[in-house]
Write a protein that holds these residues in place. Sequence first.
Motif, PDB file in Angstrom:
ATOM      1  N   SER A 271     -11.985   1.681  -0.857  1.00  0.00           N
ATOM      2  CA  SER A 271     -11.253   1.972   0.381  1.00  0.00           C
ATOM      3  C   SER A 271      -9.784   2.246   0.078  1.00  0.00           C
ATOM      4  CB  SER A 271     -11.325   0.791   1.343  1.00  0.00           C
ATOM      5  OG  SER A 271     -12.654   0.487   1.660  1.00  0.00           O
ATOM      6  N   VAL A 272      -9.245   3.311   0.663  1.00  0.00           N
ATOM      7  CA  VAL A 272      -7.839   3.663   0.503  1.00  0.00           C
ATOM      8  C   VAL A 272      -7.057   3.008   1.644  1.00  0.00           C
ATOM      9  CG1 VAL A 272      -6.172   5.541   0.396  1.00  0.00           C
ATOM     10  CG2 VAL A 272      -8.444   5.841  -0.587  1.00  0.00           C
ATOM     11  N   LEU A 273      -6.197   2.056   1.279  1.00  0.00           N
ATOM     12  CA  LEU A 273      -5.399   1.362   2.280  1.00  0.00           C
ATOM     13  C   LEU A 273      -4.220   2.204   2.738  1.00  0.00           C
ATOM     14  CD1 LEU A 273      -5.270  -2.175   0.645  1.00  0.00           C
ATOM     15  CD2 LEU A 273      -6.808  -1.367   2.433  1.00  0.00           C
ATOM     16  N   ARG A 274      -3.623   2.931   1.800  1.00  0.00           N
ATOM     17  CA  ARG A 274      -2.458   3.766   2.119  1.00  0.00           C
ATOM     18  C   ARG A 274      -2.383   4.879   1.083  1.00  0.00           C
ATOM     19  NH1 ARG A 274      -0.264   3.489   6.809  1.00  0.00           N
ATOM     20  NH2 ARG A 274       1.966   3.399   6.885  1.00  0.00           N
ATOM     21  N   ALA A 275      -2.100   6.090   1.531  1.00  0.00           N
ATOM     22  CA  ALA A 275      -1.975   7.231   0.622  1.00  0.00           C
ATOM     23  C   ALA A 275      -0.793   8.088   1.036  1.00  0.00           C
ATOM     24  CB  ALA A 275      -3.252   8.072   0.646  1.00  0.00           C
ATOM     25  N   GLN A 276      -0.108   8.641   0.038  1.00  0.00           N
ATOM     26  CA  GLN A 276       0.963   9.600   0.260  1.00  0.00           C
ATOM     27  C   GLN A 276       0.743  10.761  -0.701  1.00  0.00           C
ATOM     28  OE1 GLN A 276       4.750   7.708  -0.263  1.00  0.00           O
ATOM     29  NE2 GLN A 276       4.651   6.670   1.693  1.00  0.00           N
TER      30      GLN A 276
ATOM     31  N   MET B 248       0.048   9.379  -4.594  1.00  0.00           N
ATOM     32  CA  MET B 248      -0.015   7.951  -4.898  1.00  0.00           C
ATOM     33  C   MET B 248      -0.848   7.302  -3.801  1.00  0.00           C
ATOM     34  SD  MET B 248       1.845   7.270  -7.614  1.00  0.00           S
ATOM     35  CE  MET B 248       1.965   5.508  -7.501  1.00  0.00           C
ATOM     36  N   PHE B 249      -1.619   6.277  -4.168  1.00  0.00           N
ATOM     37  CA  PHE B 249      -2.360   5.553  -3.152  1.00  0.00           C
ATOM     38  C   PHE B 249      -2.586   4.117  -3.586  1.00  0.00           C
ATOM     39  CE2 PHE B 249      -5.554   7.570  -5.804  1.00  0.00           C
ATOM     40  CZ  PHE B 249      -6.490   6.571  -6.018  1.00  0.00           C
TER      41      PHE B 249
ATOM     42  N   THR C 195      -5.158   8.074   3.813  1.00  0.00           N
ATOM     43  CA  THR C 195      -5.267   6.701   4.285  1.00  0.00           C
ATOM     44  C   THR C 195      -6.541   6.545   5.118  1.00  0.00           C
ATOM     45  OG1 THR C 195      -2.865   6.455   4.315  1.00  0.00           O
ATOM     46  CG2 THR C 195      -4.131   4.938   5.695  1.00  0.00           C
ATOM     47  N   GLY C 196      -7.292   5.490   4.813  1.00  0.00           N
ATOM     48  CA  GLY C 196      -8.508   5.206   5.564  1.00  0.00           C
ATOM     49  C   GLY C 196      -9.779   5.740   4.928  1.00  0.00           C
ATOM     50  N   ASP C 197      -9.666   6.588   3.908  1.00  0.00           N
ATOM     51  CA  ASP C 197     -10.865   7.095   3.235  1.00  0.00           C
ATOM     52  C   ASP C 197     -11.646   5.947   2.615  1.00  0.00           C
ATOM     53  OD1 ASP C 197     -10.266   9.709   3.830  1.00  0.00           O
ATOM     54  OD2 ASP C 197      -9.649  10.267   1.803  1.00  0.00           O
TER      55      ASP C 197
ATOM     56  N   LEU D  94       2.918  -4.968   7.037  1.00  0.00           N
ATOM     57  CA  LEU D  94       2.148  -4.575   5.858  1.00  0.00           C
ATOM     58  C   LEU D  94       2.262  -3.077   5.612  1.00  0.00           C
ATOM     59  CD1 LEU D  94       0.236  -5.211   3.538  1.00  0.00           C
ATOM     60  CD2 LEU D  94      -1.667  -4.974   5.144  1.00  0.00           C
ATOM     61  N   ASP D  95       2.163  -2.283   6.663  1.00  0.00           N
ATOM     62  CA  ASP D  95       2.291  -0.829   6.519  1.00  0.00           C
ATOM     63  C   ASP D  95       3.653  -0.456   5.927  1.00  0.00           C
ATOM     64  OD1 ASP D  95      -0.231  -0.222   7.527  1.00  0.00           O
ATOM     65  OD2 ASP D  95       0.493  -0.080   9.582  1.00  0.00           O
ATOM     66  N   GLU D  96       4.697  -1.106   6.395  1.00  0.00           N
ATOM     67  CA  GLU D  96       6.046  -0.826   5.885  1.00  0.00           C
ATOM     68  C   GLU D  96       6.157  -1.181   4.412  1.00  0.00           C
ATOM     69  OE1 GLU D  96       8.656  -2.963   8.475  1.00  0.00           O
ATOM     70  OE2 GLU D  96       8.248  -1.625  10.171  1.00  0.00           O
ATOM     71  N   LYS D  97       5.565  -2.309   4.012  1.00  0.00           N
ATOM     72  CA  LYS D  97       5.606  -2.721   2.608  1.00  0.00           C
ATOM     73  C   LYS D  97       4.812  -1.762   1.725  1.00  0.00           C
ATOM     74  CE  LYS D  97       6.626  -7.509   3.409  1.00  0.00           C
ATOM     75  NZ  LYS D  97       6.325  -8.219   4.588  1.00  0.00           N
ATOM     76  N   LEU D  98       3.644  -1.327   2.203  1.00  0.00           N
ATOM     77  CA  LEU D  98       2.844  -0.370   1.438  1.00  0.00           C
ATOM     78  C   LEU D  98       3.590   0.953   1.265  1.00  0.00           C
ATOM     79  CD1 LEU D  98      -0.713  -0.984   2.932  1.00  0.00           C
ATOM     80  CD2 LEU D  98       0.165  -1.753   0.715  1.00  0.00           C
ATOM     81  N   ASP D  99       4.248   1.420   2.330  1.00  0.00           N
ATOM     82  CA  ASP D  99       5.043   2.648   2.236  1.00  0.00           C
ATOM     83  C   ASP D  99       6.177   2.485   1.232  1.00  0.00           C
ATOM     84  OD1 ASP D  99       3.537   4.163   3.989  1.00  0.00           O
ATOM     85  OD2 ASP D  99       4.804   3.710   5.726  1.00  0.00           O
TER      86      ASP D  99
END
Length: 59
Positions: free
Chosen positions: A35-40, A24-25, A49-51, A4-9
């Motif tokens: 909830s922020v699942l993934r942020a760049q 982007m998030f 990520t995690g906020d 899942l992390d790889e797909k979100l990235d």
Amino acid sequence: MNGLDEKLDLILNMAQELIGTRTMFISRTGNDIFSVLRAQSNNGSLIKTGDSIQLNHAL
């Protein structure tokens, strides 16, 4: 890193290339929580990520 992390990235990288924004998030809402699942970020927003915040305090 799990699948899942790889797909979100991958999604975030593609979106940044297409849109050209500095931050982007991917997020979700539930139980009145944002909830922020993934942020760049490339010198953009301080979101990470995690906020998590109360939904009524989210912009």
